[in-house]
Design an enzyme around this catalytic site. Structure first.
Site, PDB file in Angstrom:
ATOM      1  N   CYS A 185       0.840  -1.212   0.000  1.00  0.00           N
ATOM      2  CA  CYS A 185       0.000   0.000   0.000  1.00  0.00           C
ATOM      3  C   CYS A 185       0.869   1.253   0.000  1.00  0.00           C
ATOM      4  O   CYS A 185       0.550   2.244  -0.666  1.00  0.00           O
ATOM      5  CB  CYS A 185      -0.908   0.023   1.229  1.00  0.00           C
ATOM      6  SG  CYS A 185      -1.987  -1.409   1.358  1.00  0.00           S
TER       7      CYS A 185
HETATM    8  C1  BEZ Z   1       0.528  -4.606   1.815  1.00  0.00           C
HETATM    9  O1  BEZ Z   1       0.070  -3.522   1.523  1.00  0.00           O
HETATM   10  O2  BEZ Z   1       1.720  -4.843   1.760  1.00  0.00           O
HETATM   11  C2  BEZ Z   1      -0.375  -5.730   2.264  1.00  0.00           C
HETATM   12  C3  BEZ Z   1      -1.537  -5.447   2.959  1.00  0.00           C
HETATM   13  C4  BEZ Z   1      -2.336  -6.479   3.386  1.00  0.00           C
HETATM   14  C5  BEZ Z   1      -1.975  -7.800   3.102  1.00  0.00           C
HETATM   15  C6  BEZ Z   1      -0.820  -8.071   2.379  1.00  0.00           C
HETATM   16  C7  BEZ Z   1      -0.010  -7.021   1.951  1.00  0.00           C
END
Ligand code: BEZ
Length: 210
Positions: free
Chosen positions: A45
């Site tokens: 994210c």
């Molecule tokens: C991420 O943004 O890295 C992420 C968020 C939730 C689950 C897996 C990855």
């Protein structure tokens, strides 16, 4: 209820990093992109939001307003914004909506319980100036999105809206386009005075209009 193409994008009010937002009013006559991410302070994210901030001038050029969303609070979004700027080199320059009570996530069906019971998946909605949903896509949490592809779809949608053309497989801005089947050859003569190539009666190729 799932939101389908052609549906009116549900209206809502929310707190955001840019203050309270009344969605339809905020969109005004612009196009819009509403996208969700699973959680603040997560790696994928962080890279996505930095990239959307970097691409903001491209969205502006196309008259598109962008808003992100997760089930986190505005306070968390604002703290995380510092990390995004520090690690991605771009400051957050579009609103991040807070949805701690999952009101918007539920309206837009952004929580998929068989993927995760509480967190939003990576949803994207492109909304036209008529407030209708023009595209929806859903990515898993572990896959960062390709926002160049979102821009490509916006370019295609805007060409269709303005010029009655569709875009072929793997089309990129500047490439040849297709006259939509609902335009007769007679009408095409007026719309495309430079002519076109008829490969089949239903497959008419024309240079991309400006
Ligand atoms: C991420 O943004 O890295 C992420 C968020 C939730 C689950 C897996 C990855």
């Amino acid at each position: 209820m799932a939101i389908r193409l052609g549906d009116t994008a549900p209206d809502f009010t929310a707190d955001s990093t840019s203050g309270p937002i009344s969605f339809h009013e905020w969109l005004g006559s612009s196009w819009g992109v509403l996208f969700s991410h699973p959680k603040d302070f997560t790696p994928v994210c962080t890279t996505e939001l930095g990239e959307v901030a970097r691409l903001k001038p491209e969205f502006d050029k196309r008259n598109v307003k962008v808003a992100g969303l997760s089930v986190d609070s505005v306070a968390d979004h604002k703290r995380w914004a510092g990390d995004i700027e520090e690690t991605q080199g771009t400051a957050l320059n579009f609103p991040l909506l807070a949805d701690p009570d999952r009101k918007i996530s539920t309206l837009y069906d952004m929580i998929h319980p068989n993927a995760d019971n509480t967190l939003t998946v990576r949803s994207v909605f492109i909304i036209g100036p008529d407030k209708k949903v023009k595209l929806s896509i859903t990515y898993p949490a572990s896959t960062g999105r390709n926002f160049d592809e979102i821009l490509r779809v916006i370019d295609s949608l805007q060409l269709t809206a303005k010029h009655s053309v569709a875009t072929p497989v793997n089309w990129q801005h500047g490439g040849d386009v297709i006259i939509v089947p609902s335009v007769s050859d007679e009408d095409a003569k007026t719309k495309f005075p430079g002519g076109w190539k008829t490969v089949k009666p239903y497959l008419r190729i024309v240079r991309q209009p400006e």
